[in-house]
Design a protein around this motif. Structure first.
Motif, PDB file in Angstrom:
ATOM      1  N   ASN A 190      -5.442   9.285   3.319  1.00  8.08           N
ATOM      2  CA  ASN A 190      -6.672   8.824   3.983  1.00  8.08           C
ATOM      3  C   ASN A 190      -6.721   9.296   5.431  1.00  8.08           C
ATOM      4  N   LYS A 191      -5.571   9.266   6.102  1.00  6.61           N
ATOM      5  CA  LYS A 191      -5.545   9.712   7.497  1.00  6.61           C
ATOM      6  C   LYS A 191      -5.911  11.195   7.606  1.00  6.61           C
ATOM      7  N   ASN A 192      -5.353  11.982   6.730  1.00 11.93           N
ATOM      8  CA  ASN A 192      -5.618  13.413   6.777  1.00 11.93           C
ATOM      9  C   ASN A 192      -7.080  13.713   6.478  1.00 11.93           C
ATOM     10  N   LYS A 193      -7.671  12.961   5.547  1.00 18.31           N
ATOM     11  CA  LYS A 193      -9.064  13.205   5.206  1.00 18.31           C
ATOM     12  C   LYS A 193      -9.994  12.820   6.367  1.00 18.31           C
ATOM     13  N   ILE A 194      -9.648  11.740   7.063  1.00 11.43           N
ATOM     14  CA  ILE A 194     -10.470  11.336   8.206  1.00 11.43           C
ATOM     15  C   ILE A 194     -10.382  12.394   9.307  1.00 11.43           C
ATOM     16  N   VAL A 195      -9.175  12.857   9.607  1.00 11.66           N
ATOM     17  CA  VAL A 195      -8.989  13.866  10.666  1.00 11.66           C
ATOM     18  C   VAL A 195      -9.689  15.172  10.280  1.00 11.66           C
ATOM     19  N   GLU A 196      -9.572  15.552   9.010  1.00  8.45           N
ATOM     20  CA  GLU A 196     -10.174  16.789   8.557  1.00  8.45           C
ATOM     21  C   GLU A 196     -11.695  16.729   8.643  1.00  8.45           C
ATOM     22  N   THR A 197     -12.276  15.593   8.237  1.00 13.91           N
ATOM     23  CA  THR A 197     -13.723  15.453   8.283  1.00 13.91           C
ATOM     24  C   THR A 197     -14.235  15.510   9.716  1.00 13.91           C
ATOM     25  N   LEU A 198     -13.532  14.876  10.622  1.00 12.88           N
ATOM     26  CA  LEU A 198     -13.963  14.896  12.019  1.00 12.88           C
ATOM     27  C   LEU A 198     -13.808  16.295  12.632  1.00 12.88           C
ATOM     28  N   ASN A 199     -12.776  17.029  12.193  1.00 10.73           N
ATOM     29  CA  ASN A 199     -12.589  18.379  12.731  1.00 10.73           C
ATOM     30  C   ASN A 199     -13.706  19.312  12.275  1.00 10.73           C
ATOM     31  N   HIS A 200     -14.266  19.035  11.094  1.00  9.29           N
ATOM     32  CA  HIS A 200     -15.373  19.863  10.614  1.00  9.29           C
ATOM     33  C   HIS A 200     -16.547  19.795  11.578  1.00  9.29           C
ATOM     34  N   TYR A 201     -16.642  18.697  12.327  1.00 14.33           N
ATOM     35  CA  TYR A 201     -17.759  18.520  13.255  1.00 14.33           C
ATOM     36  C   TYR A 201     -17.293  18.628  14.715  1.00 14.33           C
ATOM     37  N   ASN A 202     -16.155  19.318  14.873  1.00  7.97           N
ATOM     38  CA  ASN A 202     -15.620  19.602  16.211  1.00  7.97           C
ATOM     39  C   ASN A 202     -15.348  18.329  17.030  1.00  7.97           C
ATOM     40  N   ILE A 203     -14.816  17.296  16.337  1.00  7.93           N
ATOM     41  CA  ILE A 203     -14.437  16.044  16.999  1.00  7.93           C
ATOM     42  C   ILE A 203     -12.915  15.967  16.972  1.00  7.93           C
ATOM     43  N   GLU A 204     -12.316  16.000  18.134  1.00 11.38           N
ATOM     44  CA  GLU A 204     -10.867  15.949  18.234  1.00 11.38           C
ATOM     45  C   GLU A 204     -10.381  14.514  18.425  1.00 11.38           C
TER      46      GLU A 204
ATOM     47  N   VAL B  44       0.856  -1.181   0.000  1.00  9.80           N
ATOM     48  CA  VAL B  44       0.000   0.000   0.000  1.00  9.80           C
ATOM     49  C   VAL B  44       0.896   1.236   0.000  1.00  9.80           C
ATOM     50  N   ASP B  45       0.589   2.135  -0.899  1.00 13.35           N
ATOM     51  CA  ASP B  45       1.391   3.346  -1.022  1.00 13.35           C
ATOM     52  C   ASP B  45       1.294   4.156   0.276  1.00 13.35           C
ATOM     53  N   ALA B  46       2.467   4.570   0.751  1.00  9.95           N
ATOM     54  CA  ALA B  46       2.490   5.367   1.984  1.00  9.95           C
ATOM     55  C   ALA B  46       1.744   6.681   1.791  1.00  9.95           C
ATOM     56  N   GLY B  47       1.760   7.195   0.568  1.00 10.85           N
ATOM     57  CA  GLY B  47       1.028   8.430   0.300  1.00 10.85           C
ATOM     58  C   GLY B  47      -0.468   8.221   0.424  1.00 10.85           C
ATOM     59  N   GLU B  48      -0.929   7.025   0.016  1.00  6.67           N
ATOM     60  CA  GLU B  48      -2.358   6.719   0.143  1.00  6.67           C
ATOM     61  C   GLU B  48      -2.766   6.666   1.606  1.00  6.67           C
ATOM     62  N   LEU B  49      -1.948   6.046   2.442  1.00  2.00           N
ATOM     63  CA  LEU B  49      -2.254   5.960   3.868  1.00  2.00           C
ATOM     64  C   LEU B  49      -2.295   7.345   4.501  1.00  2.00           C
ATOM     65  N   GLU B  50      -1.304   8.193   4.158  1.00  2.00           N
ATOM     66  CA  GLU B  50      -1.255   9.536   4.741  1.00  2.00           C
ATOM     67  C   GLU B  50      -2.430  10.391   4.276  1.00  2.00           C
TER      68      GLU B  50
ATOM     69  N   LEU C 119     -13.585  10.592   1.513  1.00  3.02           N
ATOM     70  CA  LEU C 119     -12.561   9.664   1.018  1.00  3.02           C
ATOM     71  C   LEU C 119     -12.844   9.190  -0.395  1.00  3.02           C
ATOM     72  N   ALA C 120     -14.071   9.419  -0.887  1.00  3.09           N
ATOM     73  CA  ALA C 120     -14.477   8.975  -2.227  1.00  3.09           C
ATOM     74  C   ALA C 120     -14.250   7.472  -2.377  1.00  3.09           C
ATOM     75  N   ALA C 121     -14.579   6.730  -1.318  1.00  2.00           N
ATOM     76  CA  ALA C 121     -14.353   5.278  -1.293  1.00  2.00           C
ATOM     77  C   ALA C 121     -15.687   4.547  -1.162  1.00  2.00           C
ATOM     78  N   LEU C 122     -15.711   3.313  -1.672  1.00  2.00           N
ATOM     79  CA  LEU C 122     -16.903   2.477  -1.590  1.00  2.00           C
ATOM     80  C   LEU C 122     -16.781   1.554  -0.383  1.00  2.00           C
ATOM     81  N   GLY C 123     -17.818   1.525   0.455  1.00  2.00           N
ATOM     82  CA  GLY C 123     -17.862   0.545   1.526  1.00  2.00           C
ATOM     83  C   GLY C 123     -17.141   0.966   2.774  1.00  2.00           C
ATOM     84  N   ILE C 124     -17.280   2.217   3.185  1.00  2.00           N
ATOM     85  CA  ILE C 124     -16.740   2.627   4.484  1.00  2.00           C
ATOM     86  C   ILE C 124     -17.565   1.969   5.589  1.00  2.00           C
ATOM     87  N   ARG C 125     -16.882   1.389   6.554  1.00  2.00           N
ATOM     88  CA  ARG C 125     -17.569   0.729   7.664  1.00  2.00           C
ATOM     89  C   ARG C 125     -16.942   1.207   8.967  1.00  2.00           C
TER      90      ARG C 125
END
Length: 889
Positions: free
Chosen positions: A420-434, A412-418, A473-479
């Motif tokens: 995805n991590k940034n997008k998850i953190v950013e989305t949660l910050n939009h809703y004031n979740i630290e 798995v590309d390290a850039g892909e992991l980084e 994340l523009a991904a199919l099947g987030i669980r």
């Protein structure tokens, strides 16, 4: 402690009309009548047994006096007992009627009257001669056993040996009568007389004598294991001639080497008598004499004889005392002589001690023991039973038959992991979740991101953001797994952009699968942490598989089948394959003679017709009931314990016991069966799911449509293990898993396995059709059984009526009448009963039960229940069988 069962009450009439003074219940109890408690003559309290025992003792006295009187009065009573003058018909006739019938002397001289004269003539003159006195001994043993509850001899052995002695002595006396005819004919009876006439005509008088000698010695060998040894010559010093001629002095004899595997040969038919079987070297002769004089030997730690039978002289033995009900503990001292033998020195007697737990007079201690050929002795002589011996040359499929798809390395590309991590953190910050911490676990198709939220963040708030995170994340099947079981984290599963295929070869070649000790290991694939996942189908114990079309359900079934084929021998496992689609499981037709099971007289082992599916399921229910009967007889609780007992030769195949392989029922499309058959399929499936786990029958049921009308509550409750590929709606996911998530899978073998409260995401191992074909060809080209395993025959209602119309009395089975008597005696119209008692196969027993139904002896088939027996006793059956014989004569 009072004995169980019905007992005589202290007062037969219980006067309840006189209550105690001041009792509140007095007025109500005045109207109650006295109650009469009659004794119950049942078998439990022993009254009937005592009456039967008393009857046999009186009968033995009657027979003894009658037989003895007959030896003196047979000539005077011959006119009365003669068949020409009426025989048994004279029993209730008057003297005048006897004279009119030609009886010269109507007064009987036998000491036991008319009945004694007729019985004596029947047994002695017309049957077995003076050998009939053995019947007196049989009656004494039976009566003494029942009346006094004391076991003189084994009843079964007594009857067997008595039957032989009656026949043998009758024929032997008749043989002597053929050479010396100076005594009356009644000594051997008509049986002995005519048997000798027949033998004399066939093999001559000399041949008859040789046959009698052979029969007598054979029974002596069977009963007492007598040895035929020539006496060994000894010199003056007690040495063997060969040793003297060579000038060699023999070494001291170690008795532990000399004693064979069966140290005590029990004298069958004798109470409390045993003799050791030990070779007789010259320097242990006195020791042999000590043991033969019945000086008891043994041991400090008591061991129950029923469970362990001694194999060497150092083993412990407990002989149960039936009168005092206390074990007698016997212990041998070391039977080793480590001194050089001398010609002039007498050998010392080895002291033998007797230890009794409580001091009682030794005269009151009758020792009783009957030891049949034990399982340990059989295992020691023949080895443990090997179910694989019939196909001892069977070779398991090699791993090279499977393809190795992919590189088996997750990249798995390290850039892909980084990213995805940034997008998850950013989305949660939009809703004031630290978030305090986040980490990633990379799997073959899915990467798991575990986050630890900051204190005070509600889990439900993150759970509700599932669609928002998937959008970002523009991904199919987030669980989202909130929280993760056993961890203080929240899991977010994100599909990889470039998923890795999991090959069946990599899973089966893993150390985890190769070294597994599971009974039915199935390699399902790899977990989200890239670990091989192996499950035991025997522990599940049934598996429910669901998934939409094209999501990998058929590949998953093939993976289950291939896993079991790589791990189990044909003697240990059988498949029952149901394929309503008619094309999915056809590749396994080649292994029919190795691994498949089918109904008798079926051409194809893979069932596709709905009617045959119903018959097969009901046949499996019959097999289940038969297996539970075997487990009950063996006194075990599950298949593993039963087979362990059978392998160690603790179960007798003559009693119907057999090695039981696992049976796996696989249904590829259950929804089609439910739509066409409904309750006819649901009922046997539910029975098997509820009861079949303990006897090794396991179910794998697959369906495309996991709706509530297909997977009913009854079926669902008995399938704790469920495997869900991708489904199309949340409702279907909740139907199969009782939770959401299956609708969020990405397909192509991505699946969720629910086992109890655990929900595991797996990537199914991929096995392609050519691979399955190669594995089937490799197994099918080897030597197999003559046919597939035959399940018990099941006859539906319509088929039963048609078979009854085709019944032909002239085509009746040779065992028809024996089976009819057996069924009426046990009042149980069961095919399995005929199989066990008459030692017949499935097909023949099924044909006989059909003939019994057509003849009107048993009722029609009633599912898994035994058929109704239409005749209450053997007398009415015999009259009916005589009527059936009349048209044939």
């Amino acid at each position: 402690m009072p004995p169980k069962g019905n007992q005589f009450r202290s007062n037969s009439f219980k006067d309840e009309s006189k209550p105690r003074q001041g009792s509140v219940k007095g007025e109500r109890e005045r109207s109650i009548k006295p109650r009469l408690d009659l004794p119950s003559f049942d078998l439990q309290n022993g009254r009937l047994i005592k009456i039967v025992g008393l009857f046999f003792l009186i009968l033995s006295i009657f027979f003894f006096i009658a037989f003895t009187a007959y030896l003196f009065t047979w000539q005077e009573d011959q006119s009365y007992v003669s068949h020409a003058n009426g025989g048994w018909h004279n029993l209730f006739k008057t003297q005048q009627e006897l004279i009119d019938n030609g009886v010269k002397d109507p007064i009987v001289d036998n000491w036991m009257g008319k009945l004694g004269a007729l019985l004596s003539d029947q047994f002695i003159y017309q049957w077995f001669g003076v050998a009939s006195y053995i019947f007196v001994g049989i009656f004494v043993i039976i009566g003494y056993r029942f009346l006094f509850k004391v076991r003189l001899l084994s009843l079964s052995k007594t009857l067997a040996y008595s039957l032989f002695c009656i026949i043998f002595f009758s024929v032997a006396i008749g043989f002597v009568h053929g050479m010396i005819s100076d005594y009356p004919h009644f000594l051997e009876g008509e049986f002995g007389y005519w048997s000798n006439r027949l033998l004399d005509a066939q093999i001559g008088q000399a041949g008859t004598g040789c046959l009698l000698v052979f029969a007598g010695l054979t029974v002596l060998i069977i009963a007492y294991n007598i040895d035929f040894k020539l006496p060994e010559r000894k010199t003056k010093g007690g040495l063997m001639p060969s040793a003297m001629s060579d000038g060699v002095i023999p070494e001291p004899v170690d008795l532990e080497d000399e004693i064979p595997s069966e140290p005590f040969e029990w004298q069958k038919g004798n109470r409390a008598r045993f003799e050791p079987v030990v070779d007789k070297p010259a320097d242990t002769e006195l020791l042999q004499q000590n043991i033969i004089n019945h000086k008891p030997v043994v041991a400090a730690d008591p061991v129950e004889v029923e469970s362990i039978v001694p194999h060497t002289a150092s083993h412990n033995t407990v002989l149960q005392n039936n009168i005092l009900h206390e074990p007698i503990i016997l212990t041998p001292e070391p039977l080793i002589n480590d001194r050089e033998p001398a010609e002039s020195e007498d050998q010392e007697e080895i002291p033998l001690t007797l230890e009794i737990e409580e001091t009682r007079p030794q005269a009151e201690l009758p020792i009783e023991q009957e030891t049949p050929k034990t399982a340990n002795e059989l295992v020691e002589k023949f080895g443990a039973f090997d179910p694989k011996l019939d196909l001892s040359g069977y070779k398991y499929p090699p791993i090279d038959l499977l393809e190795n798809y992919g590189s088996n390395k997750i990249s798995v590309d390290a850039g892909e992991l980084e990213a995805n991590k940034n997008k998850i953190v950013e989305t949660l910050n939009h809703y004031n979740i630290e978030i305090d911490k986040i980490k990633a676990t990379i799997g073959p198709t899915v990467t798991l991101y575990e986050i630890i939220p900051a204190p005070g963040v509600r889990i439900s708030k993150i759970k509700n953001l599932e669609d928002d995170i998937a959008l970002s994340l523009a991904a199919l099947g987030i669980r989202i797994i909130a929280p993760m079981p056993g961890k203080g984290t929240i899991g977010i599963e994100v599909p990889n952009q470039h998923p890795e295929m999991v090959s069946m070869r990599s899973v089966l070649n893993s150390e985890k699968f190769q070294n597994t000790t599971m009974d039915l290991p199935i390699a399902l694939g790899k977990t989200i942490s890239n670990e091989v996942f192996i499950a035991d189908l025997a522990k599940m114990p049934h598996l429910l598989v669901a998934g939409a079309t094209g999501q990998g359900k058929s590949v998953g079934i093939n993976a289950i089948l291939v896993s079991l084929l790589y791990k189990r021998h044909p003697a240990e496992l059988k498949f029952v394959l149901v394929d309503p689609k008619k094309v999915e499981l056809t590749l396994f037709r080649k292994i029919e003679r190795h691994f498949l099971a089918k109904l008798p007289d079926e051409a194809d082992a893979i069932i596709t017709d709905t009617k045959k599916v119903i018959n097969t399921l009901n046949s499996l229910c019959i097999e289940m009931d038969q297996r539970y009967d075997l487990l009950k007889d063996a006194q075990v609780r599950n298949l593993k314990e039963y087979n362990a007992k059978f392998v160690n030769r603790k179960l007798n195949p003559n009693d119907g016991h057999r090695f039981l392989p696992f049976i796996v029922l696989i249904v590829d499309e259950f929804a089609d069966l439910m739509m066409t058959a409904g309750k006819e399929v649901e009922t046997p499936i539910a029975r098997l799911a509820q009861l079949a786990r303990a006897i090794g029958i396991h179910l794998v049921i697959a369906t495309q449509r996991p709706s509530v009308n297909i997977i009913t509550g009854t079926i669902k409750a008995n399938f704790p293990a469920r495997l869900a590929f991708r489904v199309l709606s949340k409702i279907d996911s909740r139907t199969i898993l009782d939770s959401g998530g299956a609708d969020q899978l990405i397909g192509r073998g991505d699946m969720l396995l629910a086992m109890g409260s655990d929900l595991i995401r797996l990537q199914c191992a991929f096995v392609d059709t050519p691979e399955v074909e190669l594995v089937s060809d490799f197994i099918g080209n080897q030597r197999g059984y003559s046919t597939a395993m035959l399940l018990p025959e099941y006859v539906g209602e319509g088929e039963a009526s048609s078979s009854a119309k085709e019944y032909d009395p002239d085509d009746r089975d040779a065992m028809f009448e024996d089976a009819a008597r057996l069924i009426v005696l046990h009042q149980q119209g069961s095919t399995s009963l005929i199989q066990r008692k008459l030692k017949l196969g499935y097909n023949r027993a099924g044909r006989i039960i059909d003939q019994l139904e057509a003849a009107g002896i048993v009722g029609p088939f009633e599912g898994s229940k035994a058929r109704e027996v239409l005749y209450p006793d053997e007398y009415s059956l015999e009259r009916y069988l005589e009527e059936l014989q009349k048209p044939r004569d």
